[in-house]
Design an enzyme around this catalytic site. Structure first.
Site, PDB file in Angstrom:
ATOM      1  CE  LYS A  77      -3.953   2.097   2.386  1.00 25.23           C
ATOM      2  NZ  LYS A  77      -4.871   2.040   3.534  1.00 25.23           N
ATOM      3  CB  SER A 154      -8.096   3.757   2.410  1.00 30.86           C
ATOM      4  OG  SER A 154      -7.269   3.198   3.408  1.00 30.86           O
ATOM      5  CB  SER A 178      -8.294   0.928   5.250  1.00 31.51           C
ATOM      6  OG  SER A 178      -8.965   2.157   5.291  1.00 31.51           O
TER       7      SER A 178
END
Lengths: 478, 471
Positions: A77, A154, A178
């Site tokens: 990420k 996210s 997330s």
């Protein structure tokens, strides 16, 4: 193929790591054209790592035998620092920031022979549940089952890529859901560990007291494998837990007979999609079939006050974390003129997206003297009450079950119509375990209208093993 | 309006740099290369992704200070983020303490016995230093040096108990004595800074804050200037408004920085990157055990064990180096003699040279050698004082020096008598005057003998011989 089996083939040199990695990079580029899962594809780093592994295999290097992730593609990420690879947390304001160091989790992945293929797309700094709040100039990742729909957020890029790419494990990050939420929308496993289980060193902060790095993957085995790599004490993160290292893989395929599952009553109330409810119950029935005992439990406080508590704490902390981004030391810059105040304002006005600005304003307001007691400090107290309520439940249950998200992955056209509050409410199931620092996992349990549905299981602090055990039982049942 | 008993009210916020090897939240050295931005890392530069880790040594130092100042110790050490945007801040927030400082409600005694209340003592990190290439006001740009960024500081806040610049200076002096005794502050390179709140009765105690006064001598200067300024302003019927001023040490004036309408809002929240550190009773008692004797312990000991005067004991104890030198010297020579020489002669010579004890090379060995000679009447006080002056400039072996320069006191009575006879013969008028009853005339003859003996004779002895001779 499980990563476990893939690694065997790499070790036996049945698969050539160098050409395999080249192929993977090409595949990523191809996927990215349609789905936007990457902010950066780190081809150079990946190929260099692959070359090094190939050399070590050829030389029959003794160390290579024990490497847990040998040759496995690992996506990261974009909020997690990888040395010399642009790390933006999905924000224009960090364009050009190439960290001088690897995050602790990245060091571990590299040590175990994992190959870093790139940085995955996300909501700017993690501010969203649909990956639709990407930073200025970034592309929105799309659902692997329907490109008109969201892949969640996210950690959207991480989830989508996990569904699309084989022999790959993703590193995601969760502050309020997330990891689990995008995993649910993309039909993959996503494990958010106990706060402090995986070092935050090298993670770009959103909300320090809640941020957690965790694995996402197509199978529960892959997720357990990655947990074994990244969990552990790190003296460079004060909040890292100094506890005995667990063997997470040992929980795979372990019988679940007699385990007690609490079904959160409030999580199946009004507002939950009927199709979601049906499929989550199917998952619960599967657990029962494997011998687990289930019982309904009421958890009013987390469901009722979770969102409010979460947004108070998260925005307060985020607004201080984002203060350092001002165009002075790294990242985006603007023309240097006038006073530092005017310069900082210009940099921040033109490089933060709308949601980042909204959360800075909310968080700064909640911290102001005169309001702190009513908002920030009150939220901290409610958080303690929530933890107590969960702790009470875990005296009786091994895990608590609910849908991961109350709805099916929405279309981007629908997301646009949501008010910020409606947007925040989609996190209702996931925020509370995040606020309480409890480990939780998304387990894919079914499809409706060709869209995946996930079940959320929450366990007590440091009981990730139980989640892997339960996840493994459902996977086997499929 | 607050009611005060005094016409001048001063409160201080003193920032002291703790003398740890590494910074407060990273392992960068606090001293070393002066080349800008060389003692930095991702933590003290505030790079995204980096995390702070608390330096336990700094906690120990701060705890020692709190204990020495008789503070109530918080059972938990909690850090907060103090948010404001400024170019010297690596993160645009400073890791500091807010609601619960490490120490509260302490006190420090001034030389006249007056107690100054310490409201709080807390720990925080130092910002970077800003360099204005052509001065604070004229520079078109500033340069930032992060070498200092993250150095450990303690902030000591007093109640507005100080009633004159003089008391403020005395407070600072006493505070530095404590810091020296605890060995937590490097007097040679450490930075000590203060913000002062100062108000006078004539302006109804309108509060003026002076920011960033560096060095403890400057604090008295700035306060002295500011009191005069406020008095002159009120005398000429100008209204004094609440404001923040800065001290310009070169010009010796304060100037207005900003008029303050409201308190700044720093939006404090707990820094959850750091965990709460428990300050256990065990830690406190261990820290107490590891603490050296402080000035007031020394005073007590000097009076009881060495039987010296309270006044002498206090002056000796006020400076750690002097006190330690005294302790060693008093083992070898008469403590009363040692006390007299250290607190009078040594301090006089140091003052004359505008030096502090730690700045000169003279040590206890020199003092012991010197005072043994005095004690055994091998040299006269006069000669000893002159040797001391030379020692402060550049130390040497005292015994060898005395031998080489033949400075030993003249104890041979025949030689002395010879000088006396000569002097009497050379000064018949003085002898006559003395016999007429002018007692002072005798001094003239004694002086002549002293000159002949180059100060090696004691005046008392010479006096006696002359009297015997001229009777």
């Amino acid at each position: 193929m499980l990563c476990h089996d893939f690694i065997k083939k790499i070790k036996n040199r049945e698969i050539d790591i160098a050409s395999h990695t080249e192929k993977i990079i090409d595949e990523c580029k191809e996927i990215n054209k349609e789905y936007n899962y990457f902010n950066t594809i780190s081809a150079e780093l990946a190929l260099e790592q692959a070359k090094e592994i190939k050399k070590q295999l050829k030389n029959k290097d003794s160390k290579i035998k024990n490497k847990k992730l040998l040759g496995v593609a690992v996506s990261v990420k974009d909020s997690i620092c990888v040395k010399n690879v642009e790390t933006t947390a999905g924000s224009k304001i960090l364009r050009g920031y190439k960290p001088l160091f690897d995050a602790f989790a990245i060091q571990k992945v590299k040590e175990e022979g994992g190959i870093i293929i790139g940085k995955t797309s996300q909501d700017e700094f993690g501010f969203g549940g649909f990956s639709a709040n990407v930073g200025i100039g970034f592309k929105i990742p799309k659902n692997p089952f329907d490109i008109e729909r969201s892949c969640g957020g996210s950690s959207g890029g991480a989830a989508g890529l996990s569904q699309k790419l084989d022999n790959h494990i993703a590193l995601g990050e969760s502050t309020g859901g997330s990891i689990a939420e995008p995993a649910s929308f993309c039909g993959v496993y996503g494990l958010c560990p106990t706060y402090g289980r995986v070092s935050r060193n090298g993670l770009i902060d959103f909300s320090n007291s809640m941020d957690k790095i965790g694995p996402m993957g197509k199978t529960i085995d892959d997720v357990a494998l990655m947990m074994d790599v990244i969990a552990g004490y790190d003296k460079n993160d004060s909040t890292s837990l100094n506890v005995k290292k667990e063997n997470f893989e040992s929980f795979l395929n372990k019988p679940i007979k007699g385990m007690k599952i609490g079904i959160i009553k409030e999580a199946f109330a009004e507002g939950v999609d009927r199709e979601v409810e049906k499929n989550v119950y199917n998952g619960i029935y599967e657990l029962e079939e494997e011998g687990a005992k289930t019982e309904e439990i009421s958890l009013e406080l987390p469901i009722k006050y979770g969102i409010a508590t979460y947004y108070m704490i998260a925005t307060s902390e985020a607004s201080t974390n984002l203060a350092k981004l001002c165009g002075m030391r790294y990242g985006a810059t603007e023309k240097l003129e006038n006073s530092f105040n005017e310069y900082f304002t210009k940099v921040r006005s033109s490089n933060f997206g709308d949601e980042a600005k909204r959360r800075i304003i909310l968080g700064t307001f909640a911290r102001m003297s005169g309001f702190r007691d009513a908002f920030y400090l009150k939220a901290a107290k409610v958080r303690t009450l929530m933890i107590n309520e969960y702790k009470k439940a875990f005296k009786k249950f091994d895990a608590l079950a609910s849908p991961t998200v109350p709805i099916l992955p929405p279309k981007f056209s629908e997301i646009k119509k949501l008010t910020p509050l409606q947007h925040y409410l989609t996190d209702v199931m996931t925020v509370s375990p995040n606020v309480a620092g409890l480990p939780h996992i998304n387990i894919p349990v079914g499809f409706e209208k060709n869209l995946p549905i996930g079940m959320l299981l929450i366990a007590d602090h440091l009981q990730e093993g139980k989640l892997i055990q339960l996840g493994s039982a459902i996977e086997k049942g499929k | 309006m607050e009611k005060f008993a005094s016409e001048i009210i001063i409160g201080l916020e003193v920032h002291v740099e703790l003398d740890t090897k590494t910074k407060l939240f990273c392992s960068c050295p606090t001293k070393g290369s002066e080349e800008p931005n060389t003692r930095t890392c991702v933590v003290c530069l505030g790079m995204p992704g980096s995390k702070p880790v608390l330096n336990r040594k700094a906690v120990e130092f701060a705890l020692k200070l709190c204990l020495a100042l008789n503070c109530k110790i918080s059972p938990e050490l909690i850090f907060s983020r103090k948010s404001y945007f400024y170019p010297d801040m690596a993160k645009n927030y400073q890791i500091s303490q807010y609601e619960i400082p490490l120490g509260t409600n302490g006190k420090l005694k001034l030389k006249d016995g007056k107690e100054i209340c310490i409201t709080r003592v807390h720990m925080e990190e130092d910002p970077a230093s800003l360099i204005h290439p052509s001065g604070l006001k004229e520079s078109q740009y500033v340069l930032v040096d992060y070498n200092r960024s993250g150095n450990p500081l303690v902030e000591i806040v007093t109640k507005p108990d100080l009633n004159s610049p003089d008391e403020a200076r005395d407070f600072m002096k006493k505070l530095i004595t404590v810091l020296n005794y605890l060995e937590i502050f490097d007097i040679n390179s450490g930075i000590i800074k203060a913000d002062a709140n100062i108000s006078i009765e004539e302006s109804n105690y309108t509060r003026i804050e002076i920011k960033n006064i560096t060095g403890f001598k400057e604090i008295e200067r700035a306060l002295f200037y500011e009191v005069e300024r406020q008095k002159n302003e009120t005398k000429s019927h100008k209204k004094i408004e609440q404001e923040t001023r800065a001290w310009d040490s070169e010009r010796g004036i304060t100037f207005s920085l900003r008029k303050k309408e409201t308190e700044e809002d720093y939006g404090y929240i707990i820094d959850t990157d750091l965990t709460i550190v428990e300050i256990t009773d065990k830690l406190i008692s261990e820290t107490k055990k590891s603490m050296p004797e402080l000035a007031h312990d020394k005073v007590k000991k000097f009076i009881e064990n060495h039987k010296i005067k309270k006044e002498d004991a206090e002056i000796l104890a006020a400076e750690k180096g002097l006190a330690e030198m005294f302790e060693k010297v008093a083992e070898e020579v008469d403590p009363v003699l040692a006390a007299k020489w250290l607190r009078r002669e040594l301090v006089r010579v140091l003052n004359y040279n505008k030096k502090e004890l730690h700045e000169v090379k003279i040590d206890e060995k020199h003092m012991i050698d010197l005072l043994k000679l005095v004690e055994n009447k091998k040299i006269t006080d006069n000669v000893a004082a002159k040797i001391l002056e030379k020692l402060v400039e550049n130390p040497f072996d005292v015994n060898e020096y005395v031998k080489k320069e033949s400075l030993e006191a003249v104890s041979d009575v025949s030689e002395l008598e010879k000088y006396c006879k000569e002097s009497i013969a050379e000064n018949p008028k003085a002898v006559e005057d003395y016999k007429k009853g002018e007692a002072k005339a005798l001094n003239f003859i004694v002086g002549a003998v002293m000159r002949k003996s180059k100060g090696k004779a004691t005046p008392k002895e010479v006096n006696e011989i002359i009297l015997k001779l001229i009777k």
